[in-house]
Write a protein that holds these residues in place. Sequence first.
Motif, PDB file in Angstrom:
ATOM      1  N   ALA A   1       0.816  -1.218   0.000  1.00  0.00           N
ATOM      2  CA  ALA A   1       0.000   0.000   0.000  1.00  0.00           C
ATOM      3  C   ALA A   1       0.846   1.263   0.000  1.00  0.00           C
ATOM      4  O   ALA A   1       1.837   1.376   0.733  1.00  0.00           O
ATOM      5  CB  ALA A   1      -0.928  -0.002   1.212  1.00  0.00           C
ATOM      6  N   ASP A   2       0.430   2.214  -0.828  1.00  0.00           N
ATOM      7  CA  ASP A   2       0.982   3.567  -0.760  1.00  0.00           C
ATOM      8  C   ASP A   2       0.109   4.445   0.127  1.00  0.00           C
ATOM      9  O   ASP A   2       0.525   5.535   0.529  1.00  0.00           O
ATOM     10  CB  ASP A   2       1.038   4.179  -2.173  1.00  0.00           C
ATOM     11  CG  ASP A   2       1.980   3.425  -3.100  1.00  0.00           C
ATOM     12  OD1 ASP A   2       3.060   3.027  -2.633  1.00  0.00           O
ATOM     13  OD2 ASP A   2       1.619   3.225  -4.279  1.00  0.00           O
ATOM     14  N   GLU A   3      -1.106   3.993   0.408  1.00  0.00           N
ATOM     15  CA  GLU A   3      -2.041   4.750   1.215  1.00  0.00           C
ATOM     16  C   GLU A   3      -1.658   4.656   2.698  1.00  0.00           C
ATOM     17  O   GLU A   3      -1.008   3.700   3.109  1.00  0.00           O
ATOM     18  CB  GLU A   3      -3.469   4.213   1.017  1.00  0.00           C
ATOM     19  CG  GLU A   3      -4.030   4.407  -0.378  1.00  0.00           C
ATOM     20  CD  GLU A   3      -3.338   3.526  -1.411  1.00  0.00           C
ATOM     21  OE1 GLU A   3      -3.088   4.026  -2.523  1.00  0.00           O
ATOM     22  OE2 GLU A   3      -3.032   2.355  -1.096  1.00  0.00           O
ATOM     23  N   PRO A   4      -2.094   5.650   3.493  1.00  0.00           N
ATOM     24  CA  PRO A   4      -1.726   5.689   4.921  1.00  0.00           C
ATOM     25  C   PRO A   4      -2.566   4.727   5.762  1.00  0.00           C
ATOM     26  O   PRO A   4      -3.547   5.120   6.404  1.00  0.00           O
ATOM     27  CB  PRO A   4      -1.984   7.152   5.303  1.00  0.00           C
ATOM     28  CG  PRO A   4      -3.087   7.583   4.383  1.00  0.00           C
ATOM     29  CD  PRO A   4      -2.853   6.858   3.090  1.00  0.00           C
ATOM     30  N   VAL A   5      -2.193   3.443   5.767  1.00  0.00           N
ATOM     31  CA  VAL A   5      -2.886   2.453   6.583  1.00  0.00           C
ATOM     32  C   VAL A   5      -2.322   2.519   7.997  1.00  0.00           C
ATOM     33  O   VAL A   5      -1.200   2.084   8.251  1.00  0.00           O
ATOM     34  CB  VAL A   5      -2.725   1.032   5.998  1.00  0.00           C
ATOM     35  CG1 VAL A   5      -3.427   0.010   6.886  1.00  0.00           C
ATOM     36  CG2 VAL A   5      -3.276   0.967   4.574  1.00  0.00           C
ATOM     37  N   LYS A   6      -3.095   3.070   8.913  1.00  0.00           N
ATOM     38  CA  LYS A   6      -2.628   3.236  10.296  1.00  0.00           C
ATOM     39  C   LYS A   6      -2.728   1.938  11.073  1.00  0.00           C
ATOM     40  O   LYS A   6      -1.822   1.585  11.842  1.00  0.00           O
ATOM     41  CB  LYS A   6      -3.433   4.332  10.999  1.00  0.00           C
ATOM     42  CG  LYS A   6      -2.997   4.589  12.439  1.00  0.00           C
ATOM     43  CD  LYS A   6      -3.743   5.768  13.033  1.00  0.00           C
ATOM     44  CE  LYS A   6      -3.373   5.995  14.498  1.00  0.00           C
ATOM     45  NZ  LYS A   6      -1.926   6.233  14.696  1.00  0.00           N
ATOM     46  N   ASN A   7      -3.847   1.216  10.887  1.00  0.00           N
ATOM     47  CA  ASN A   7      -4.078  -0.039  11.606  1.00  0.00           C
ATOM     48  C   ASN A   7      -4.508  -1.127  10.629  1.00  0.00           C
ATOM     49  O   ASN A   7      -5.256  -0.866   9.685  1.00  0.00           O
ATOM     50  CB  ASN A   7      -5.188   0.146  12.655  1.00  0.00           C
ATOM     51  CG  ASN A   7      -4.913   1.274  13.615  1.00  0.00           C
ATOM     52  OD1 ASN A   7      -3.876   1.303  14.281  1.00  0.00           O
ATOM     53  ND2 ASN A   7      -5.822   2.234  13.683  1.00  0.00           N
ATOM     54  N   LEU A   8      -4.044  -2.340  10.884  1.00  0.00           N
ATOM     55  CA  LEU A   8      -4.461  -3.508  10.113  1.00  0.00           C
ATOM     56  C   LEU A   8      -4.973  -4.549  11.104  1.00  0.00           C
ATOM     57  O   LEU A   8      -4.252  -4.956  12.018  1.00  0.00           O
ATOM     58  CB  LEU A   8      -3.293  -4.075   9.311  1.00  0.00           C
ATOM     59  CG  LEU A   8      -3.554  -5.386   8.547  1.00  0.00           C
ATOM     60  CD1 LEU A   8      -4.597  -5.171   7.455  1.00  0.00           C
ATOM     61  CD2 LEU A   8      -2.254  -5.945   7.969  1.00  0.00           C
ATOM     62  N   ILE A   9      -6.226  -4.978  10.919  1.00  0.00           N
ATOM     63  CA  ILE A   9      -6.821  -5.986  11.790  1.00  0.00           C
ATOM     64  C   ILE A   9      -7.127  -7.215  10.949  1.00  0.00           C
ATOM     65  O   ILE A   9      -7.859  -7.129   9.951  1.00  0.00           O
ATOM     66  CB  ILE A   9      -8.111  -5.462  12.456  1.00  0.00           C
ATOM     67  CG1 ILE A   9      -7.821  -4.181  13.238  1.00  0.00           C
ATOM     68  CG2 ILE A   9      -8.705  -6.519  13.379  1.00  0.00           C
ATOM     69  CD1 ILE A   9      -9.069  -3.500  13.791  1.00  0.00           C
ATOM     70  N   LEU A  10      -6.569  -8.350  11.338  1.00  0.00           N
ATOM     71  CA  LEU A  10      -6.758  -9.596  10.608  1.00  0.00           C
ATOM     72  C   LEU A  10      -7.553 -10.561  11.485  1.00  0.00           C
ATOM     73  O   LEU A  10      -7.085 -10.989  12.537  1.00  0.00           O
ATOM     74  CB  LEU A  10      -5.404 -10.215  10.241  1.00  0.00           C
ATOM     75  CG  LEU A  10      -4.455  -9.317   9.424  1.00  0.00           C
ATOM     76  CD1 LEU A  10      -3.127 -10.027   9.181  1.00  0.00           C
ATOM     77  CD2 LEU A  10      -5.092  -8.918   8.098  1.00  0.00           C
ATOM     78  N   SER A  11      -8.766 -10.892  11.037  1.00  0.00           N
ATOM     79  CA  SER A  11      -9.654 -11.757  11.814  1.00  0.00           C
ATOM     80  C   SER A  11      -9.754 -13.119  11.143  1.00  0.00           C
ATOM     81  O   SER A  11     -10.120 -13.216   9.974  1.00  0.00           O
ATOM     82  CB  SER A  11     -11.043 -11.108  11.907  1.00  0.00           C
ATOM     83  OG  SER A  11     -11.951 -11.939  12.580  1.00  0.00           O
TER      84      SER A  11
ATOM     85  N   ASP B   1       3.902  -1.624   7.965  1.00  0.00           N
ATOM     86  CA  ASP B   1       4.362  -0.799   9.094  1.00  0.00           C
ATOM     87  C   ASP B   1       3.205  -0.237   9.909  1.00  0.00           C
ATOM     88  O   ASP B   1       3.383   0.659  10.739  1.00  0.00           O
ATOM     89  CB  ASP B   1       5.275   0.332   8.609  1.00  0.00           C
ATOM     90  CG  ASP B   1       4.580   1.271   7.615  1.00  0.00           C
ATOM     91  OD1 ASP B   1       3.368   1.080   7.356  1.00  0.00           O
ATOM     92  OD2 ASP B   1       5.240   2.191   7.108  1.00  0.00           O
ATOM     93  N   ALA B   2       2.013  -0.739   9.682  1.00  0.00           N
ATOM     94  CA  ALA B   2       0.851  -0.339  10.473  1.00  0.00           C
ATOM     95  C   ALA B   2       0.886  -1.016  11.844  1.00  0.00           C
ATOM     96  O   ALA B   2       1.668  -1.946  12.078  1.00  0.00           O
ATOM     97  CB  ALA B   2      -0.429  -0.725   9.740  1.00  0.00           C
ATOM     98  N   SER B   3       0.046  -0.549  12.746  1.00  0.00           N
ATOM     99  CA  SER B   3      -0.217  -1.307  13.969  1.00  0.00           C
ATOM    100  C   SER B   3      -1.100  -2.485  13.575  1.00  0.00           C
ATOM    101  O   SER B   3      -2.077  -2.309  12.844  1.00  0.00           O
ATOM    102  CB  SER B   3      -0.932  -0.437  15.003  1.00  0.00           C
ATOM    103  OG  SER B   3      -0.103   0.639  15.411  1.00  0.00           O
ATOM    104  N   VAL B   4      -0.765  -3.681  14.042  1.00  0.00           N
ATOM    105  CA  VAL B   4      -1.458  -4.884  13.575  1.00  0.00           C
ATOM    106  C   VAL B   4      -2.066  -5.645  14.749  1.00  0.00           C
ATOM    107  O   VAL B   4      -1.401  -5.895  15.755  1.00  0.00           O
ATOM    108  CB  VAL B   4      -0.501  -5.813  12.794  1.00  0.00           C
ATOM    109  CG1 VAL B   4      -1.254  -7.056  12.309  1.00  0.00           C
ATOM    110  CG2 VAL B   4       0.133  -5.075  11.613  1.00  0.00           C
TER     111      VAL B   4
END
Length: 351
Positions: free
Chosen positions: A153-163, A285-288
């Motif tokens: 991603a080039d977009e600003p992904v602050k958080n990534l949640i994987l369920s 590099d987001a919070s995951v």
Amino acid sequence: MSKRKVPKNQPNSISKWKHFSDIPNQPMPEMGLTPKISVWKKNKSTLWYYPAVKKRYNVPVFLIYSLINTPLILDLAPGNSLIEAFVNEGFEVYLLDFGSPGYEDGDISIDDYIVDYIQKGVQRALRHSGASEITVMGFCLGGTIAAMYAAIADEPVKNLILSVTPIDFSASQSFDQWQAAIKDGTADFDETIDIFKTIPASEVKYGIRLITSPIYISPYLSLLNQADDEEYVQHWRRFNAWTNGHVPLAGATAKQIGEDLVINNRLVKGSLRIRGKKAMLSNIDASVLVSANENDRLVPQEMINPVMKHLTCKDKTYILLPSGHASKEYVSGLPLYLKEWLPKRSSPINN
């Protein structure tokens, strides 16, 4: 000899059977009732926007559901809806609904879904919300492609949640069997895919049943046992409708899943490329936040937890929940693990 009397407030088995047999004749309860508007469309896909009841956070939530089920499980009914819980908590929510691909969509690949649908959808959500960052949350196979997206991603992904997200496809006996069958040629689906251009919904459903068949017997016993409980019946019917609501899988996507994930496990090995870009988990590099369910037969935690050793981001959390593959209870608002983790990472608005 006296006859045993059934208490007046306790329906007997005949009554339960009568209610049970009459259930298919009753109108289907409504689903997906949280207020929403369409803000972007591409082909069969729709980006839905759910406004916050009262906006409390500057970072919206972008939901990506699995490619083989409808996302209705996320908004089953008022009082039992993850989306409703998010908007009540003060989050703006965007849901990318991929729709149902047809014959003409057979050439859509994972690369296409990630770049042309997810990436463009995130860009549209950022413009629509005016936000400078976004949270991406993926479920099951939707989480797998969400992780792939976050890795390029080039977009600003602050958080990534994987369920309940499968990451390591070498860690499941079920997928081991498919992998061996594909490699030795006993499960070659390419010819069928080339003819029909998609894997039909009925075949997707059959494949899931092969892995988790015992799960699909006990719910009917539970329904019979509680057939006189109208609230339970309505809830059961909604959940059962989603369970059986599989959608076709685009042929090119099915082939890529087999080649890149089931056979070669490229996401874990760091050799996956999306439109020429390296989709390495270490790029994220987001919070995951990663969640697994301890009673999950479809995606066991052994397929999920290896992601933690491949993530190099500073803020990463893994949680094991006491449930099965699909959680269906959001009656108390956001699940506690989300309520504790997400708000402080979502730029709270100071009122």
